[in-house]
Design a protein around this motif. Sequence first.
Motif, PDB file in Angstrom:
ATOM      1  N   PRO A  38     -59.011  46.866  43.612  1.00 17.06           N
ATOM      2  CA  PRO A  38     -58.636  47.453  44.895  1.00 17.06           C
ATOM      3  C   PRO A  38     -57.947  46.466  45.838  1.00 17.06           C
ATOM      4  O   PRO A  38     -58.307  45.293  45.902  1.00 17.06           O
ATOM      5  N   VAL A  39     -56.944  46.981  46.553  1.00 10.52           N
ATOM      6  CA  VAL A  39     -56.242  46.229  47.591  1.00 10.52           C
ATOM      7  C   VAL A  39     -56.831  46.669  48.933  1.00 10.52           C
ATOM      8  O   VAL A  39     -56.802  47.858  49.264  1.00 10.52           O
ATOM      9  N   LEU A  40     -57.376  45.730  49.704  1.00  9.72           N
ATOM     10  CA  LEU A  40     -58.075  46.067  50.934  1.00  9.72           C
ATOM     11  C   LEU A  40     -57.371  45.529  52.171  1.00  9.72           C
ATOM     12  O   LEU A  40     -56.765  44.466  52.139  1.00  9.72           O
ATOM     13  N   PHE A  41     -57.458  46.290  53.266  1.00  8.12           N
ATOM     14  CA  PHE A  41     -57.054  45.808  54.580  1.00  8.12           C
ATOM     15  C   PHE A  41     -57.906  46.543  55.604  1.00  8.12           C
ATOM     16  O   PHE A  41     -58.637  47.489  55.267  1.00  8.12           O
ATOM     17  N   LEU A  42     -57.854  46.109  56.853  1.00  5.61           N
ATOM     18  CA  LEU A  42     -58.732  46.648  57.896  1.00  5.61           C
ATOM     19  C   LEU A  42     -57.938  47.252  59.045  1.00  5.61           C
ATOM     20  O   LEU A  42     -56.820  46.829  59.334  1.00  5.61           O
ATOM     21  N   VAL A 104     -41.980  47.331  59.493  1.00  5.47           N
ATOM     22  CA  VAL A 104     -42.731  46.111  59.805  1.00  5.47           C
ATOM     23  C   VAL A 104     -43.502  45.638  58.576  1.00  5.47           C
ATOM     24  O   VAL A 104     -43.565  44.437  58.281  1.00  5.47           O
ATOM     25  N   GLN A 105     -44.088  46.581  57.832  1.00  2.00           N
ATOM     26  CA  GLN A 105     -44.812  46.212  56.613  1.00  2.00           C
ATOM     27  C   GLN A 105     -43.893  45.516  55.611  1.00  2.00           C
ATOM     28  O   GLN A 105     -44.275  44.514  54.989  1.00  2.00           O
ATOM     29  N   LEU A 113     -46.838  37.688  54.862  1.00  2.00           N
ATOM     30  CA  LEU A 113     -47.722  37.754  56.020  1.00  2.00           C
ATOM     31  C   LEU A 113     -48.662  38.957  55.928  1.00  2.00           C
ATOM     32  O   LEU A 113     -48.378  39.925  55.219  1.00  2.00           O
ATOM     33  N   PRO A 114     -49.776  38.933  56.655  1.00  2.00           N
ATOM     34  CA  PRO A 114     -50.678  40.096  56.682  1.00  2.00           C
ATOM     35  C   PRO A 114     -49.982  41.334  57.254  1.00  2.00           C
ATOM     36  O   PRO A 114     -48.977  41.232  57.954  1.00  2.00           O
ATOM     37  N   TRP A 115     -50.572  42.506  57.005  1.00  2.00           N
ATOM     38  CA  TRP A 115     -49.980  43.773  57.404  1.00  2.00           C
ATOM     39  C   TRP A 115     -50.468  44.261  58.759  1.00  2.00           C
ATOM     40  O   TRP A 115     -50.237  45.412  59.122  1.00  2.00           O
ATOM     41  N   THR A 116     -51.131  43.427  59.532  1.00  2.00           N
ATOM     42  CA  THR A 116     -51.824  43.892  60.731  1.00  2.00           C
ATOM     43  C   THR A 116     -50.928  44.665  61.689  1.00  2.00           C
ATOM     44  O   THR A 116     -51.281  45.753  62.151  1.00  2.00           O
ATOM     45  N   ARG A 117     -49.745  44.155  62.003  1.00  2.00           N
ATOM     46  CA  ARG A 117     -48.856  44.836  62.948  1.00  2.00           C
ATOM     47  C   ARG A 117     -48.385  46.181  62.407  1.00  2.00           C
ATOM     48  O   ARG A 117     -48.074  47.091  63.167  1.00  2.00           O
TER      49      ARG A 117
END
Length: 219
Positions: A38-42, A104-105, A113-117
Amino acid sequence: MTARSVSRFWEWGRKIVCVGRNYAEHAKELQNAVPAEPVLFLKPPSAYVKEGSPILVPAYSSNLHHEVELGVVIGKGGTAIPRSSAMDHVAGYALCLDMTARDVQEECKAKGLPWTRAKAFDTSCPVSEFVPKERIPDPGNVRLWLKVNDQLRQDCCTSQMIFSIPHLISYISEIITLEEGDLILTGTPKGVSAVREHDELQAGIGDVVTMTFKVARQQ
């Protein structure tokens, strides 16, 4: 999970753990490899938005995409939860959208870079009313659908998920302790596409629950 705690969850929310690329056809449509784990993000609690309020296109994005998902609401917390007992930790479900600033992603991915934005902005997680688990006896075999301006864009069955709900609960809880009221977004099927200001999104889990949202631009 008591009725009172369910009410509190929808009132102020808990953490949102999201699973990316959990449908092979969606991974392929974005030219991503099908994952071996699994690929996870918050997303933060401020990402929640309920019916009656709009989805806001971030001022810094010109390509906002919809992603319809089955959400799993945790009713009993735990760490390193075995797959065999994972469903005992589920209170119920919710229909969710993972709104994604795709432009942006793509920039973030290109730069490593992280996907936060792209994923965690305010109103990036529209949610339906809470659905008790008894109303969805087999969450691994329900229909998810989404329309934009009455045009069907996504239509799939959760049986096509790569990683099952028990697998996801067990995997996530090995990394992040799950707590009562947490929400897991289990991934989106193929058919994601752009939405614009004034669009109307309708989505559903079969005939169990539906929701409608309007899109507006952040001022």
